[in-house]
Design an enzyme around this catalytic site. Sequence first.
Site, PDB file in Angstrom:
ATOM      1  N   HIS A  98       5.555 -25.688 -11.747  1.00 36.18           N
ATOM      2  CA  HIS A  98       5.244 -24.267 -12.223  1.00 36.18           C
ATOM      3  C   HIS A  98       4.323 -23.436 -11.203  1.00 36.18           C
ATOM      4  CE1 HIS A  98       4.720 -21.506 -15.151  1.00 36.18           C
ATOM      5  NE2 HIS A  98       4.034 -22.099 -16.176  1.00 36.18           N
ATOM      6  N   ASP A 108       6.155 -17.905  -6.089  1.00 37.38           N
ATOM      7  CA  ASP A 108       5.246 -18.642  -5.509  1.00 37.38           C
ATOM      8  C   ASP A 108       5.501 -18.602  -4.075  1.00 37.38           C
ATOM      9  OD1 ASP A 108       3.707 -19.481  -7.652  1.00 37.38           O
ATOM     10  OD2 ASP A 108       5.340 -20.697  -8.175  1.00 37.38           O
ATOM     11  N   HIS A 140      14.761 -21.450  -9.712  1.00 33.40           N
ATOM     12  CA  HIS A 140      14.268 -20.987 -10.867  1.00 33.40           C
ATOM     13  C   HIS A 140      15.049 -21.273 -12.302  1.00 33.40           C
ATOM     14  CE1 HIS A 140      12.098 -18.387 -13.737  1.00 33.40           C
ATOM     15  NE2 HIS A 140      11.246 -18.500 -12.961  1.00 33.40           N
TER      16      HIS A 140
HETATM   17  N1  COA Z   1      14.402 -27.483  -3.547  1.00 34.27           N
HETATM   18  C1  COA Z   1      15.501 -28.129  -3.444  1.00 34.27           C
HETATM   19  N2  COA Z   1      16.334 -28.169  -4.494  1.00 34.27           N
HETATM   20  C2  COA Z   1      16.183 -27.499  -5.434  1.00 34.27           C
HETATM   21  C3  COA Z   1      14.951 -26.863  -5.729  1.00 34.27           C
HETATM   22  C4  COA Z   1      14.289 -26.713  -4.678  1.00 34.27           C
HETATM   23  N3  COA Z   1      12.955 -26.011  -4.781  1.00 34.27           N
HETATM   24  N4  COA Z   1      15.394 -26.155  -6.893  1.00 34.27           N
HETATM   25  C5  COA Z   1      16.280 -26.797  -7.468  1.00 34.27           C
HETATM   26  N5  COA Z   1      16.947 -27.654  -6.456  1.00 34.27           N
HETATM   27  C6  COA Z   1      18.383 -28.201  -6.660  1.00 34.27           C
HETATM   28  C7  COA Z   1      18.006 -29.398  -7.558  1.00 34.27           C
HETATM   29  O1  COA Z   1      17.789 -30.484  -6.638  1.00 34.27           O
HETATM   30  C8  COA Z   1      19.298 -29.599  -8.426  1.00 34.27           C
HETATM   31  O2  COA Z   1      20.140 -30.309  -7.414  1.00 34.27           O
HETATM   32  P1  COA Z   1      21.231 -31.155  -8.085  1.00 34.27           P
HETATM   33  O3  COA Z   1      22.062 -30.531  -9.162  1.00 34.27           O
HETATM   34  O4  COA Z   1      22.138 -31.487  -6.826  1.00 34.27           O
HETATM   35  O5  COA Z   1      20.570 -32.180  -8.376  1.00 34.27           O
HETATM   36  C9  COA Z   1      19.663 -28.254  -8.778  1.00 34.27           C
HETATM   37  O6  COA Z   1      19.180 -27.119  -7.829  1.00 34.27           O
HETATM   38  C10 COA Z   1      19.151 -27.819 -10.072  1.00 34.27           C
HETATM   39  O7  COA Z   1      17.622 -27.739 -10.089  1.00 34.27           O
HETATM   40  P2  COA Z   1      16.756 -28.570 -11.268  1.00 34.27           P
HETATM   41  O8  COA Z   1      15.568 -28.901 -10.720  1.00 34.27           O
HETATM   42  O9  COA Z   1      17.692 -29.348 -12.208  1.00 34.27           O
HETATM   43  O10 COA Z   1      16.421 -27.147 -11.966  1.00 34.27           O
HETATM   44  P3  COA Z   1      15.688 -26.699 -13.134  1.00 34.27           P
HETATM   45  O11 COA Z   1      16.064 -25.260 -13.846  1.00 34.27           O
HETATM   46  O12 COA Z   1      15.206 -27.924 -13.810  1.00 34.27           O
HETATM   47  O13 COA Z   1      14.124 -26.704 -12.212  1.00 34.27           O
HETATM   48  C11 COA Z   1      12.518 -25.531 -10.995  1.00 34.27           C
HETATM   49  C12 COA Z   1      13.509 -25.306 -12.033  1.00 34.27           C
HETATM   50  C13 COA Z   1      11.919 -24.355 -10.831  1.00 34.27           C
HETATM   51  C14 COA Z   1      11.523 -26.723 -11.596  1.00 34.27           C
HETATM   52  C15 COA Z   1      12.982 -26.174  -9.647  1.00 34.27           C
HETATM   53  O14 COA Z   1      13.834 -25.095  -8.896  1.00 34.27           O
HETATM   54  C16 COA Z   1      12.020 -26.701  -8.609  1.00 34.27           C
HETATM   55  O15 COA Z   1      11.398 -27.845  -8.860  1.00 34.27           O
HETATM   56  N6  COA Z   1      11.576 -25.696  -7.796  1.00 34.27           N
HETATM   57  C17 COA Z   1      10.285 -26.209  -7.033  1.00 34.27           C
HETATM   58  C18 COA Z   1       9.177 -25.954  -7.665  1.00 34.27           C
HETATM   59  C19 COA Z   1       8.568 -24.419  -7.719  1.00 34.27           C
HETATM   60  O16 COA Z   1       8.618 -23.454  -6.776  1.00 34.27           O
HETATM   61  N7  COA Z   1       8.345 -23.921  -9.015  1.00 34.27           N
HETATM   62  C20 COA Z   1       7.850 -22.618  -9.286  1.00 34.27           C
HETATM   63  C21 COA Z   1       8.817 -22.025 -10.130  1.00 34.27           C
HETATM   64  S1  COA Z   1       8.507 -20.056 -10.537  1.00 34.27           S
END
Ligand code: COA
Length: 385
Positions: free
Chosen positions: A231, A322, A271
Site C-alpha cells: 500500500h 507511488d 493496482h
Molecule cells: N510487479 C510485478 N508483477 C506484478 C505487480 C508488480 N508491481 N503487480 C501485479 N503483478 C502481477 C502479479 O504477480 C500477478 O501475476 P500472476 O497472475 O502471474 O501471479 C498479477 O500481476 C496480479 O497481481 P496481484 O498481486 O494478484 O494483484 P492484486 O490486485 O492482488 O494486487 C497490488 C495489487 C497493488 C498489491 C499489486 O499490484 C502490487 O503488489 N503492486 C506493487 C506494490 C505497490 O506498488 N503498491 C501500491 C499500490 S497503490
Amino acid sequence: MADQDAVKEKDAPIKAPGLKGVVALESELSSIDGEKGELIYRGYTIEDLAEHATYEEVVYLLWNGELPTASELEALQHRLRANRALPDEVLDILRNAPASAHPMAVLRTAVSALSFFDDEAEVMEEEANRRKATRLLAAMPTIIAAFDRLRKDQEPVAPLDEGSMAYNFLYMLNGEKPGEAAERTFDVCLVLHADHGLNASTFTSRVIGSTLSDMYSAVSGAIGALKGPLHGGANREVMRMLLDIDEKGADPAEYVRERLANKEKVMGFGHRVYTTMDPRAAILRDMVEDLSEEKNQRKWYDYSLAIMNTMIGDKDINPNVDFFSASTYYMLGLDPDLFTPIFALSRTAGWTAHLLEQWSDNRLIRPRAEYVGPKGKTFVPVKDR
Ligand code: COA
C-alpha cells in the site's frame, strides 16, 4: 418454500479473496473508474483539482461536500493553523523515540497518544468528530517534521501561524521558508493523495469506526495499514530501487527484467482497481519531468520512464501513484522514509471524511471467513498428548 430459498440465497456467503470486486458500502467521497483511469473527488476530476485547487480546499470539499467560499476557506485555514502545535507530552514521546524508529511507527504512536490530551477524544457527537478531524490533520505535519529533526539531532522548528499546510510542513522540516515552486509541487502531491475510494487503509479506518470506536483509534489503525509495502509503503521502495539503479550504474530496463525473472514485484506498479494508467501517476509523471529539468537531475525521469516502458511493454502493468511520487519527493529534498508519512498526512483528510460518512449511517463491518481447518477432533488431556 420459495420465500425460504430467497432468504437463504440472500444470506449465502459470497467468497471473494482479498475482497476483490466486493462493494462493501456506499460513499459520496471519491470514485474510481479503473477501466477509464478516472478519479473524482465529490464530482470533480483529479486533473481539475490538481491544476486549480489547494489541499485545504480539497480537505473542505471532502469534509463538507462542496468547495468552500473564500470566508469558509479562511475559517478552515485558521482552525488548522491554530491546531498545529503538539502537546509537550507528545513532543516528549518523539524525543524519546530512537532515531532508528520507522517514521510510520512513530507517527502511529504519536497519533494514538494525541488522544490522551484531547478532552473530546471519546465524544462521538458529529461536531466533536469534525473538530477532532481538524486537530488531527493539523498535527500530522508537525509530528513528521519534529521527529525527522530530532533523529538528526536538531531541535524541532515550531509551526508558523501563517501559510498553507504544504508551506508550513516544508518550513518545519528544513528550518527555512520554501520557495513558491516547492510549495506548489508539494501541495499538488497532497491533493493527489487525499482520498481514493475504499483502499486498504481507508477500509481499515471504516472497519474500526464501524465498531463505534474513536477517531484516534481509527486513524492509528489506518496508518498501520498504509505502512505496508503493498500500500503506501511502496513509494519508499520505489526510491530504494531508483537509488540502487543509480548506485550500480545499472540499465533500468535490465534491472526490472531481472526482478521479474526472479518473480519479484516491482514496486509502484499494478493496482487492484485500475487496469489502465492511474490518473495520478500521469499527473506526477509530468511533474517529475518538469522538476528533473529544473533541478538538473534528468536521470530520475529517465530511469523512471525506462522502467515504466519495460513494465508496460513486457507485462502490461501500469504505474500507480507511488511510482512517480517517489522521485518527486526526492527532488524536493525529502528523505525516502518520509514519503509514506507524507502520504498518511494527506490521506488523513480522506480517512477522517470516511469516518464522518461512516458514522452518519453506521453499520458494523463484519465479513466472514471460510473455515478450512479440521473438524470433529476430540480433546485429549495434556498428560496424554
Ligand atoms: N510487479 C510485478 N508483477 C506484478 C505487480 C508488480 N508491481 N503487480 C501485479 N503483478 C502481477 C502479479 O504477480 C500477478 O501475476 P500472476 O497472475 O502471474 O501471479 C498479477 O500481476 C496480479 O497481481 P496481484 O498481486 O494478484 O494483484 P492484486 O490486485 O492482488 O494486487 C497490488 C495489487 C497493488 C498489491 C499489486 O499490484 C502490487 O503488489 N503492486 C506493487 C506494490 C505497490 O506498488 N503498491 C501500491 C499500490 S497503490
